[in-house]
Design a protein around this motif. Structure first.
Motif, mmCIF file in Angstrom:
data_model
loop_
_atom_site.group_PDB
_atom_site.id
_atom_site.type_symbol
_atom_site.label_atom_id
_atom_site.label_comp_id
_atom_site.label_asym_id
_atom_site.label_seq_id
_atom_site.Cartn_x
_atom_site.Cartn_y
_atom_site.Cartn_z
ATOM 1 N N ALA A 74 48.663 -58.453 34.428
ATOM 2 C CA ALA A 74 49.109 -58.136 33.067
ATOM 3 C C ALA A 74 48.306 -59.035 32.130
ATOM 4 O O ALA A 74 47.630 -59.975 32.566
ATOM 5 C CB ALA A 74 50.593 -58.409 32.932
ATOM 6 N N GLN A 75 48.365 -58.741 30.842
ATOM 7 C CA GLN A 75 47.541 -59.483 29.879
ATOM 8 C C GLN A 75 48.317 -60.548 29.112
ATOM 9 O O GLN A 75 47.747 -61.243 28.258
ATOM 10 C CB GLN A 75 46.909 -58.491 28.890
ATOM 11 N N ASN A 76 49.604 -60.656 29.417
ATOM 12 C CA ASN A 76 50.466 -61.602 28.707
ATOM 13 C C ASN A 76 51.833 -61.560 29.373
ATOM 14 O O ASN A 76 52.131 -60.619 30.106
ATOM 15 C CB ASN A 76 50.588 -61.161 27.237
ATOM 16 N N CYS A 77 52.649 -62.560 29.139
ATOM 17 C CA CYS A 77 54.067 -62.456 29.505
ATOM 18 C C CYS A 77 54.884 -63.274 28.511
ATOM 19 O O CYS A 77 54.334 -64.071 27.743
ATOM 20 C CB CYS A 77 54.340 -62.898 30.942
ATOM 21 N N ALA A 78 56.190 -63.081 28.525
ATOM 22 C CA ALA A 78 57.069 -63.762 27.578
ATOM 23 C C ALA A 78 57.191 -65.246 27.919
ATOM 24 O O ALA A 78 56.976 -65.650 29.065
ATOM 25 C CB ALA A 78 58.444 -63.115 27.600
ATOM 26 N N THR A 104 63.588 -58.765 21.887
ATOM 27 C CA THR A 104 63.124 -57.385 21.760
ATOM 28 C C THR A 104 61.601 -57.293 21.798
ATOM 29 O O THR A 104 60.921 -58.009 21.071
ATOM 30 C CB THR A 104 63.657 -56.796 20.441
ATOM 31 N N GLY A 105 61.138 -56.411 22.639
ATOM 32 C CA GLY A 105 59.704 -56.154 22.708
ATOM 33 C C GLY A 105 58.943 -57.037 23.669
ATOM 34 O O GLY A 105 57.749 -56.825 23.889
ATOM 35 N N GLU A 106 59.607 -58.019 24.246
ATOM 36 C CA GLU A 106 58.906 -58.928 25.154
ATOM 37 C C GLU A 106 58.997 -58.430 26.610
ATOM 38 O O GLU A 106 59.892 -57.673 26.964
ATOM 39 C CB GLU A 106 59.509 -60.332 25.057
ATOM 40 N N VAL A 107 58.062 -58.881 27.419
ATOM 41 C CA VAL A 107 58.015 -58.507 28.831
ATOM 42 C C VAL A 107 57.964 -59.793 29.653
ATOM 43 O O VAL A 107 57.071 -60.620 29.465
ATOM 44 C CB VAL A 107 56.792 -57.610 29.124
ATOM 45 N N SER A 108 58.928 -59.970 30.537
ATOM 46 C CA SER A 108 59.032 -61.244 31.254
ATOM 47 C C SER A 108 58.163 -61.285 32.510
ATOM 48 O O SER A 108 57.753 -60.247 33.040
ATOM 49 C CB SER A 108 60.486 -61.494 31.659
ATOM 50 N N ALA A 109 57.946 -62.499 32.978
ATOM 51 C CA ALA A 109 57.178 -62.690 34.209
ATOM 52 C C ALA A 109 57.856 -61.997 35.387
ATOM 53 O O ALA A 109 57.191 -61.389 36.223
ATOM 54 C CB ALA A 109 57.016 -64.186 34.480
ATOM 55 N N SER A 110 59.186 -62.055 35.445
ATOM 56 C CA SER A 110 59.854 -61.411 36.593
ATOM 57 C C SER A 110 59.735 -59.884 36.514
ATOM 58 O O SER A 110 59.646 -59.212 37.532
ATOM 59 C CB SER A 110 61.314 -61.859 36.714
ATOM 60 N N MET A 111 59.703 -59.336 35.290
ATOM 61 C CA MET A 111 59.482 -57.883 35.162
ATOM 62 C C MET A 111 58.100 -57.519 35.701
ATOM 63 O O MET A 111 57.925 -56.515 36.394
ATOM 64 C CB MET A 111 59.577 -57.459 33.694
#
Ligand code: PGA
Length: 250
Positions: free
Chosen positions: A64-68, A76-83
């Motif tokens: 991925a190109q980023n994580c929360a 809202t709108g964030e994507v976590s490392a565990s996801m």
């Protein structure tokens, strides 16, 4: 001794069907050819599952190109490392200069992101690099050194060992201006020296990639340098043929 890596950073490019097509073409381009070069595709969040299915079992890594910078909750709108982990990513690009520049990514936030990524077992591709202004002022070594110290020095040697570092001079990203192989080598050697001052011998095993207008025509010269262990490829990773040609440049 060090893993040779060519990682694509697709940035905010391609629709899902276009990304699927690109991943298929990369896979077709390498199929049946064993190589000691590790390939990684850094795709948009929306592409992770589909691209993951295509490259599953191929040995190609998925980033991925980023994580929360938070674990979970009302963000809202964030994507976590565990996801990311649960969606099939093995890697995550952190601290890209475009995130630092346009989205206010600070070293402090990157420390949190790095810790969460590592907790999930994601391998971070941690980006550092100076602006043209900083280089012209003769500050490039200091700037990059402090980016490394402020974030990576929060790790213990065991965790640091798995980190991939990417040196990407901001003035070379997407501009067509590549750092010369000499400029890149001297910065990579400096980064390794800084890492060694904290992590000792572990630094010898850490892959340091070059990024910034790396393409088939200049990859060979860059990858021939002793401290350049591969590339983080933006524009040229959007063409399967160019991406594979770069991977064959060692
Ligand atoms: P570029 O981008 O290859 O298009 O210069 C590299 C990057 O930003 O990772």
């Amino acid at each position: 001794m060090r893993t040779k890596i060519v990682a694509g950073n697709w940035k905010m490019n391609t629709t899902v069907p276009e990304g699927v097509e690109l991943a298929k073409n990369v896979l077709a381009g390498i199929s049946g050819k064993p190589s000691d070069v590790m390939l990684i595709l850094g795709v948009p969040f929306t592409h992770i599952t589909k691209v993951g299915e295509i490259i599953s079992g191929s040995g190609i890594g998925l980033a991925a190109q980023n994580c929360a910078d938070k674990e979970s909750g009302a963000y809202t709108g964030e994507v976590s490392a565990s996801m990311l982990r649960s969606a099939g990513c093995g890697y995550v690009i952190l601290g890209h200069s475009e995130r630092r520049q346009y989205y206010g990514e600070t070293d402090e936030r990157l420390v949190a992101k790095l810790a969460l990524a590592m907790k999930e077992g994601l391998v971070p591709i941690f980006c550092v690099g100076e602006t043209l202004e900083q280089r012209e002022a003769g500050n490039h070594f200091n700037v990059v050194e402090s980016q490394v110290r402020n974030v990576l020095f929060t790790l213990d040697p065991v965790h640091a060992a798995s980190v991939i570092v990417a040196y990407e001079p901001v003035w070379a990203i997407g501009t067509g201006k590549t750092a010369t192989a000499e400029q890149a080598q001297e910065m990579h050697a400096h980064i390794r020296k800084v890492l060694a001052s904290k992590f000792g011998e572990v630094a010898d095993g850490m892959s340091i990639l070059y990024g910034g207008s790396c393409k088939p025509s200049n990859a060979k010269e860059l990858f021939a340098r002793p401290d350049i262990d591969g590339g983080l490829i933006g524009g040229a990773s959007l063409k399967a043929e160019d991406f594979i040609s770069i991977a064959k440049s060692f």
